[in-house]
Scaffold this active site. Structure first.
Site, short mmCIF file in Angstrom:
data_model
loop_
_atom_site.label_atom_id
_atom_site.label_comp_id
_atom_site.label_asym_id
_atom_site.label_seq_id
_atom_site.Cartn_x
_atom_site.Cartn_y
_atom_site.Cartn_z
N SER A 1 98.10 78.54 46.50
CA SER A 1 97.50 78.03 45.27
C SER A 1 96.06 77.62 45.52
O SER A 1 95.67 77.29 46.65
CB SER A 1 98.29 76.82 44.77
OG SER A 1 98.06 75.69 45.62
N ASP A 2 95.25 77.63 44.46
CA ASP A 2 93.98 76.93 44.55
C ASP A 2 94.30 75.44 44.61
O ASP A 2 95.41 75.00 44.28
CB ASP A 2 93.09 77.27 43.34
CG ASP A 2 91.61 77.11 43.65
OD1 ASP A 2 91.26 76.37 44.60
OD2 ASP A 2 90.79 77.72 42.95
N TRP A 3 93.32 74.64 45.03
CA TRP A 3 93.58 73.23 45.30
C TRP A 3 93.96 72.49 44.02
O TRP A 3 93.21 72.49 43.06
CB TRP A 3 92.36 72.62 45.99
CG TRP A 3 92.48 72.66 47.49
CD1 TRP A 3 92.31 71.61 48.35
CD2 TRP A 3 92.81 73.79 48.33
NE1 TRP A 3 92.52 72.02 49.66
CE2 TRP A 3 92.84 73.35 49.67
CE3 TRP A 3 93.11 75.13 48.07
CZ2 TRP A 3 93.13 74.18 50.74
CZ3 TRP A 3 93.41 75.97 49.13
CH2 TRP A 3 93.41 75.50 50.44
N TYR A 4 95.15 71.88 44.03
CA TYR A 4 95.76 71.22 42.87
C TYR A 4 95.98 72.22 41.74
O TYR A 4 95.99 71.84 40.56
CB TYR A 4 94.89 70.04 42.39
CG TYR A 4 94.50 69.09 43.50
CD1 TYR A 4 95.44 68.26 44.10
CD2 TYR A 4 93.20 69.06 43.97
CE1 TYR A 4 95.08 67.40 45.13
CE2 TYR A 4 92.82 68.22 45.00
CZ TYR A 4 93.77 67.39 45.58
OH TYR A 4 93.40 66.56 46.61
N GLY A 5 96.18 73.47 42.07
CA GLY A 5 96.29 74.52 41.06
C GLY A 5 97.69 75.02 40.82
O GLY A 5 97.87 76.07 40.21
#
Length: 693
Positions: free
Chosen positions: A225-229
């Site tokens: 995932s993208d960060w916090y995504g």
């Protein structure tokens, strides 16, 4: 230690150990962007992930600051991109990092996107070719490359929630091919984008992640995932996402609930692959075999770079060859847009070097790609070191404030200082006087772009256009050097003698500028994006960009960039592929080996060496009921020729330029006659040939 089989390792693990491999946690050393703790019982070491793609951004550490990725693409040179990727890989190793979060290969759909400087082109073939070369280089040094942001992440406005309404043909022909090229190059990791595609968050998109990426393309690495995504636990796990990052909330994020600005993900939204995933496995919403696969994919990439067998990796940091490479990439990517004979500069010319930032190197844009170098060369330093004549500097107008994602994070007190705060107030009169007294005036102008924020205009910010006009009125030998993260408007171009696009040149800024201005290096770059007035681009209404009611409608379909300008009969300011050399070149007749490759003789007809980028474009046959671009970029070959030298240049043609995607029948090659044009840009043909298929 002999290689260990990832599947056998997974079979030995407890469920808690497997869960620890699919969700990040805090790095004890506080240097990595993402961190997996490893499993001590089984001798599985930690895995450290670090930001790119303009260089290695380890917290509190320094590394070579390479030019913007857009400059790398402007060289139209995959071999050079591979060298850069390998250098970044060696520096990641030197920092004891295992995964580089690079390259970014999202197609430049709109020129306003604040992250265009991290990407490669408006064209999928060029993006895929250069992106694959970067991947190959990074992974040649036993580092895992992470291609991002999958897929249709083409704007920063509302990037964490906007839905890209894009049809399957446009996805297949424009937005997916650079990622497919990275997979074909063996990329170890793919990062999902924050945005939704046709209503579904990419982290939950089973059709595009599990279906296209894994099943159809055969991707065998891990999807992160993208960060916090991460949108949901069950949706992501069953769609095919393998690794949640960073996996834990940012320190202090819980105190800022509801305070997240547009484009900034909620840094408290984390841990979805922790206890929630365990609960989903317990109640059958996620099969236990899926957790095994997630862990196996991560371990498989760890094994590939030797982490599971104790392989030694050799790093390299801030070496002379990396410094030289940074200068070479910056120089090769510099594009000479206009030149009325003022360039190259005479060694003994008296130069007025003007602009609000002449005393500082332009390293890059804002956000996660920000790299802190050991060494940098400002423009005034580079020109003074090279010039035999005098170099006089004046800023002329106030500085352009820097912009960064980090300035907008509510849980950080970044404390960024204004780099010009200790300098006296600039004077436009001083700049005009210096220009009037000089043989040549060189004006440096820049924009300010950043991750998480799009530009609201393609005009140069502040009073820089005013500075250019005033200087041009005082000296008819004025050179304007653009240092931008993408296309900008140039309303004064008819009033100046030369225009140069340097992008964000990185740590070698001043050296690269001097080498091109004095002719030590031929300006070898060509435009990977079209320059045009803002209202003439394809996605120029609010429905298309930034979208309405949470949806950006990709109504232009496959007509992105130069394809749109051709179809609409519009003349851009500077077309895709455009760029001048200090040398002149003559082309002979072109021959074709089907639609696989073309060969053309090219001769340097001048009395100095030069670099040419031979470009090929395919013009497909007309098919009733199918709306196709007039022509598409198929490939390019850069060539350096000595004065008077003639060489046969072969350009391999990407199959994507011949095929089209039929939503009902899949990939199709239409029967008929294909025109193949060879030349210097999308609007400058020098030879052509017709091929029947």
């Amino acid at each position: 230690m002999p290689p260990r089989d990832p599947s056998a390792l997974v079979a030995e693990m407890s469920r808690a150990e497997k869960l620890s491999l699919v969700r990040g946690t805090a790095d004890p050393a506080e240097r990595a962007t993402g961190y997996l703790p490893g499993i001590e019982r089984l001798d599985v070491p930690p895995l450290r992930l670090v930001d790119g793609p303009l260089g290695v951004r380890a917290e509190g550490e320094r590394a070579t600051a390479f030019p913007a990725t857009l400059a790398t693409a402007a060289a139209f040179d995959p071999a050079l991109a591979r060298e850069q990727g390998a250098a970044m890989g060696r520096e990641a190793v030197a920092h004891d990092q295992h995964v580089l979060l690079a390259p970014g290969v999202n197609v430049v759909r709109v020129p306003h996107c604040g992250r265009n400087f991290e990407y490669l082109s408006e064209d999928p073939v060029l993006s895929g070719t250069v992106g694959a070369a970067l991947v190959d280089g990074i992974q040649s040094e036993d580092v895992i490359a992470t291609v991002k942001h999958y897929v249709a992440n083409n704007q920063e406005t509302s990037r964490t929630q906007v839905s890209a309404a894009v049809d399957e043909r446009a996805l297949r022909e424009v937005y997916l091919p650079p990622f497919r090229a990275a997979v074909a190059a063996g990329v170890g990791s793919v990062m999902t984008a924050y945005n939704r595609v046709n209503g579904t968050y990419m982290s939950d998109h089973a059709d595009l992640v599990g279906g296209v990426l894994k099943d159809e393309w055969g991707f065998d690495g891990y999807v992160v995932s993208d960060w916090y995504g991460l949108a949901t636990t069950v949706g992501a796990a069953t769609a095919g996402l393998d690794l949640e990052m960073p996996g834990v909330p940012a320190p202090g994020a819980e105190d800022h609930e509801g305070e997240w600005p547009d484009g900034i993900p909620d840094a408290g939204h984390a841990g979805l692959f922790g206890d929630p995933l365990a609960a989903a496995i317990d109640d059958g919403r996620v099969p236990s075999e899926r957790l095994d696969e997630m862990a196996r994919r991560v371990l498989g990439q760890m094994a590939r770079i030797g982490l599971l067998d104790g392989r030694e990796r050799t790093g390299e940091l801030d070496s002379q060859r990396h410094r030289d490479l940074a200068e070479r990439v910056a120089g090769r990517g510099t594009v000479l847009l206009e030149n009325d004979g003022v360039l190259p500069l005479a060694d003994d010319a008296d130069v007025a070097l003007l602009g609000p930032h002449v005393h500082e190197a332009k390293l890059g844009g804002g956000g996660s790609s920000e790299t802190t170098p050991f060494h940098s060369v400002a423009p005034d330093e580079g020109l003074r070191a090279r010039a035999d004549g005098t170099v006089t500097t004046a800023r002329g107008v106030p500085p352009v404030p820097s912009r960064s994602l980090f300035d907008r994070l509510p849980y950080l007190d970044w404390g960024r200082d204004d780099e010009e705060s200790d300098r006296p107030e600039p004077s436009l009169d001083d700049a005009v006087d210096a220009a009037a007294d000089a043989d040549v005036a060189v004006v440096l102008v820049r924009d300010a772009t950043t991750e998480a924020e799009d530009r609201d205009s393609l005009a140069l910010p502040g009073r820089q256009d005013e500075l250019v006009r005033a200087v041009a009125a005082a000296n008819d030998r004025t050179v304007v050097v653009l240092r931008t993260g993408g296309p900008v408007e140039t309303p004064w171009r008819d009033d100046v003698a030369a225009v140069v696009e340097q992008w964000y040149p990185g740590q070698a800024d001043g050296d690269a500028l001097a080498a091109v201005c004095y002719g030590d290096r031929d300006p070898g770059g060509r435009l990977p994006v079209t320059f045009a007035p803002a209202d003439t681009y394809p996605a120029s209404d609010a429905r298309q960009f930034p979208g309405v009611d949470g949806t950006a409608h990709y109504d232009e379909g496959v007509f992105v960039g130069y394809r749109h300008f051709d179809a609409a009969g519009l003349d851009p300011t500077y077309p895709f592929g455009h760029g001048h050399s200090y040398a002149d070149f003559a082309y002979g007749g072109v021959t074709a080996d089907g639609t696989d490759r073309v060969t053309v003789p090219v001769e340097n007809t001048s009395d100095r060496p030069g670099r040419e980028v031979v470009q090929a474009y395919v013009e497909p046959p007309t098919v009733e009921g199918v709306d196709r671009p007039d022509r598409v970029f198929a490939g390019a070959s850069p060539v350096e020729l000595a004065a008077g030298e003639r060489r046969e240049v072969t350009v391999s043609l990407d199959d994507l330029a011949v095929r089209r995607y039929d939503p009902d029948g899949g990939w199709t090659v239409d029967a008929g006659t294909y025109g193949i044009a060879v030349g210097r840009s999308a609007r400058d043909d020098r030879a052509s040939v017709a091929v029947d298929r």
